[in-house]
Design a protein around this motif. Structure first.
Motif, mmCIF file in Angstrom:
data_model
loop_
_atom_site.group_PDB
_atom_site.id
_atom_site.type_symbol
_atom_site.label_atom_id
_atom_site.label_comp_id
_atom_site.label_asym_id
_atom_site.label_seq_id
_atom_site.Cartn_x
_atom_site.Cartn_y
_atom_site.Cartn_z
ATOM 1 N N LEU A 100 5.246 7.964 -3.263
ATOM 2 C CA LEU A 100 5.728 6.941 -4.900
ATOM 3 C C LEU A 100 5.994 5.418 -4.801
ATOM 4 N N ASP A 101 5.197 5.665 -3.546
ATOM 5 C CA ASP A 101 4.591 3.726 -3.217
ATOM 6 C C ASP A 101 3.541 3.775 -2.580
ATOM 7 N N PRO A 102 2.568 3.812 -3.548
ATOM 8 C CA PRO A 102 1.432 3.174 -2.857
ATOM 9 C C PRO A 102 0.906 2.075 -2.055
ATOM 10 N N LYS A 103 -0.085 1.964 -0.886
ATOM 11 C CA LYS A 103 -0.198 0.822 -1.111
ATOM 12 C C LYS A 103 -1.036 0.132 -0.944
ATOM 13 N N VAL A 112 -10.831 0.666 -4.561
ATOM 14 C CA VAL A 112 -9.614 0.697 -3.841
ATOM 15 C C VAL A 112 -9.129 1.141 -2.158
ATOM 16 N N LEU A 113 -9.138 0.743 -1.701
ATOM 17 C CA LEU A 113 -8.433 2.192 -0.404
ATOM 18 C C LEU A 113 -6.427 1.694 -0.427
ATOM 19 N N PHE A 114 -5.810 3.398 -0.112
ATOM 20 C CA PHE A 114 -4.555 3.163 -0.182
ATOM 21 C C PHE A 114 -4.102 3.950 0.730
ATOM 22 N N ASP A 115 -2.576 2.992 1.280
ATOM 23 C CA ASP A 115 -1.956 3.806 2.181
ATOM 24 C C ASP A 115 -0.921 4.254 1.179
ATOM 25 N N ILE A 116 -1.000 6.104 1.557
ATOM 26 C CA ILE A 116 0.079 6.327 0.496
ATOM 27 C C ILE A 116 1.082 7.850 1.350
ATOM 28 N N ARG A 117 1.286 7.068 2.239
ATOM 29 C CA ARG A 117 2.183 7.496 3.716
ATOM 30 C C ARG A 117 3.546 7.523 2.403
ATOM 31 N N ASP A 118 3.855 7.393 1.775
ATOM 32 C CA ASP A 118 5.238 6.618 0.232
ATOM 33 C C ASP A 118 4.039 7.498 -0.379
ATOM 34 N N VAL A 165 -1.490 -1.728 -9.126
ATOM 35 C CA VAL A 165 -2.392 -2.281 -8.351
ATOM 36 C C VAL A 165 -2.959 -3.538 -8.327
ATOM 37 N N PHE A 166 -2.907 -4.238 -9.485
ATOM 38 C CA PHE A 166 -4.014 -5.559 -9.166
ATOM 39 C C PHE A 166 -2.279 -6.382 -9.422
ATOM 40 N N PRO A 167 -1.732 -7.195 -9.123
ATOM 41 C CA PRO A 167 -0.719 -7.961 -8.895
ATOM 42 C C PRO A 167 -1.380 -9.193 -9.719
ATOM 43 N N ASP A 168 -1.954 -9.722 -8.894
ATOM 44 C CA ASP A 168 -2.566 -10.772 -9.608
ATOM 45 C C ASP A 168 -4.375 -10.782 -10.289
ATOM 46 N N GLY A 169 -4.302 -9.103 -10.611
ATOM 47 C CA GLY A 169 -5.406 -9.179 -11.499
ATOM 48 C C GLY A 169 -5.866 -8.866 -11.047
#
Length: 467
Positions: A270-273, A262-268, A222-226
């Motif tokens: 297995l890969d929420p963005k 946080v808000l996510f796009d969960i169309r996929d 979720v937080f690749p940059d921390g």
């Protein structure tokens, strides 16, 4: 609750005030062990915890058909609520491992275990997470026989499972699989299965025809940059998410992620963005989230003090340990206001913004919410800039001097069900012009962190036509 183990405090006191910000006075404190409500709320029934789980605290709730499923640090119980006025425990399962938050789907019950155990069995005992062989994660039960639930599968996840969120599949996949978004945090260099920086969730794929094949299918970061790690006043720095609420029909989710919203796009699935992030200088610990029915607004809660502190007193004030309400505008989170129960609690009383759900009222944004020893609050935030409490339920201090309170309070088919740490399951009824329209709505399934639109809950054609 922030703590990975029960963190009870000395008993507090409850205050019988409605829609007022006056400080607590000794004359306002109800007698010990006494229920108090606003005039529009009735305490219908209390269902005590079954004896097998009497020594451990109640946690989250799920509903299906005529049954309520009550999570507990020691396992879970199934309550027949076909007639809420005569609700009764059907069975209980002793299977310890905090927090045992529960979700249900079909004949399956999923429970979250965020307590390091010496194995995955129901007879396990606590064991340090520094030992590689220790286990924590998700347990799966077959609940087709309500009187005799059967443990069928466990799935280990990194850092355990503090909470879990059930996510239905999409399209043809909806009949084949469900997914569990597992939230966990607090990594450590000495923990072999919970290494820093973590900053991720685990996604379990559950084949509905073969649930024993359930396994972790993805671990998106979720937080690749921390995450938020330096803000003053944080309970702990962001290292993952505490809870995620999905709105599957709209392919979106809201994450309460310690120091971040946080808000996510969960169309996929297995890969929420991540599509939006925000922080708040008054928030210590982003705990949970609730969308409005139209998904144009989201309410986040702040678990100031981790659930074990007095945060609803006059000294803390109205803007900390509160709900924060945000409009979703062009995909971004735009702050609108705070809400906190206006009934000040005593300095000895653990009180915190905790789990709640929408009450399905057409054209309104109305919620019922638990506040630990602050009890249960009914909130109208149809105007997100001016939220208002219009009803409440709570108890006076316990005669034995212990603490506790209401962990979760959810509306289901005409009644509110409140899981109290120690007092069991309270069943409430509200009679108010703002909520009486909800009686037209019926649902056969409610996992609160898996939101459904009111249309999915059962509004008729007149509602669909007016959308």
């Amino acid at each position: 609750m922030f703590s990975k183990r029960p963190a009870l405090v000395v008993a507090g006191v409850a205050i019988a005030l409605v829609a007022t910000a006056l400080p607590a006075m000794s004359s306002d404190i109800p007698p010990a062990d006494t229920v108090v409500t606003s005039p529009n709320v009735t305490h219908v029934l209390n269902v005590p915890k079954p004896e097998a789980l009497a020594g451990t605290i109640n946690t989250d709730l799920a509903f299906q058909g005529d049954y309520a499923y009550v999570g507990n640090y020691g396992g879970f119980s199934i309550v027949d609520i076909k007639n809420p006025k005569k609700a009764k425990v059907v069975s209980s399962v002793v299977c310890p491992g905090a927090q045992m938050d529960v979700s249900v789907y079909g004949d399956l019950l999923f429970s979250a275990v965020d307590s390091s155990r010496n194995n995955d069995s129901c007879s396990s005992t606590g064991q340090s997470a520094t030992i590689k062989e220790s286990w924590e994660g998700v347990r799966i039960f077959d609940i087709s026989d309500k009187a005799n639930p059967r443990y069928i599968k466990s799935v280990e996840t990194n850092c355990g499972s503090h909470t879990l969120t059930l996510v239905p599949g999409k399209g043809s996949d909806k009949r084949r699989n469900v997914y569990l978004y597992v939230s966990s945090y607090s990594p450590g260099a000495t923990l072999p299965d919970c290494q820093p920086p973590h900053d991720k969730i685990s996604i379990i794929k559950v084949p509905l025809r073969d649930p024993e094949a359930a396994a972790v299918a993805a671990t998106p970061v979720v937080f690749p940059d921390g995450g938020n790690e330096t803000q003053p006043g944080l309970l702990v720095p962001t290292s993952g998410c505490h809870d995620i609420t999905v709105y599957a029909e709209k392919d979106m989710a809201a994450g309460a992620c310690m120091g971040d919203g946080v808000l996510f796009d969960i169309r996929d699935r297995l890969d929420p963005k991540v599509t939006a992030r925000t922080t708040d200088p008054n928030f210590a610990f982003w705990h949970s989230a609730t969308f409005t029915n139209d998904a144009r607004t989201v309410l986040f809660t702040d678990e100031l003090g981790g659930g074990g502190a007095a945060t609803c007193n006059e000294a803390i004030g109205p803007n900390r340990g509160a709900d924060a309400i945000y409009r979703i505008h062009r995909g971004q989170l735009i702050f609108q206001s705070y809400f906190k129960i206006p009934r000040h609690q005593a300095d000895s009383e653990n009180c915190v913004a905790h789990n709640g759900s929408l009450i399905p009222v057409k054209g309104k944004d109305i919620m019922v919410q638990a506040w630990y020893m602050g009890g249960v609050s009914f909130l109208d935030f149809s105007n997100p800039a001016r939220p208002e409490e219009f009803g409440y339920f709570e108890r006076g201090p316990k005669a034995d001097g212990s603490g506790g309170g209401v962990w979760s309070a959810y509306y289901y088919n005409g009644y509110v069900y409140a899981a109290d740490f120690d007092n069991g399951l309270d069943i409430l009824k509200i009679n108010d012009r703002r909520t009486n329209g909800a009686a037209r709505v019926h649902s056969d399934l409610l996992n609160v962190q898996t939101q459904q639109s009111y249309r999915e809950w059962g509004w008729g054609r007149d509602y669909a036509a007016s959308e």
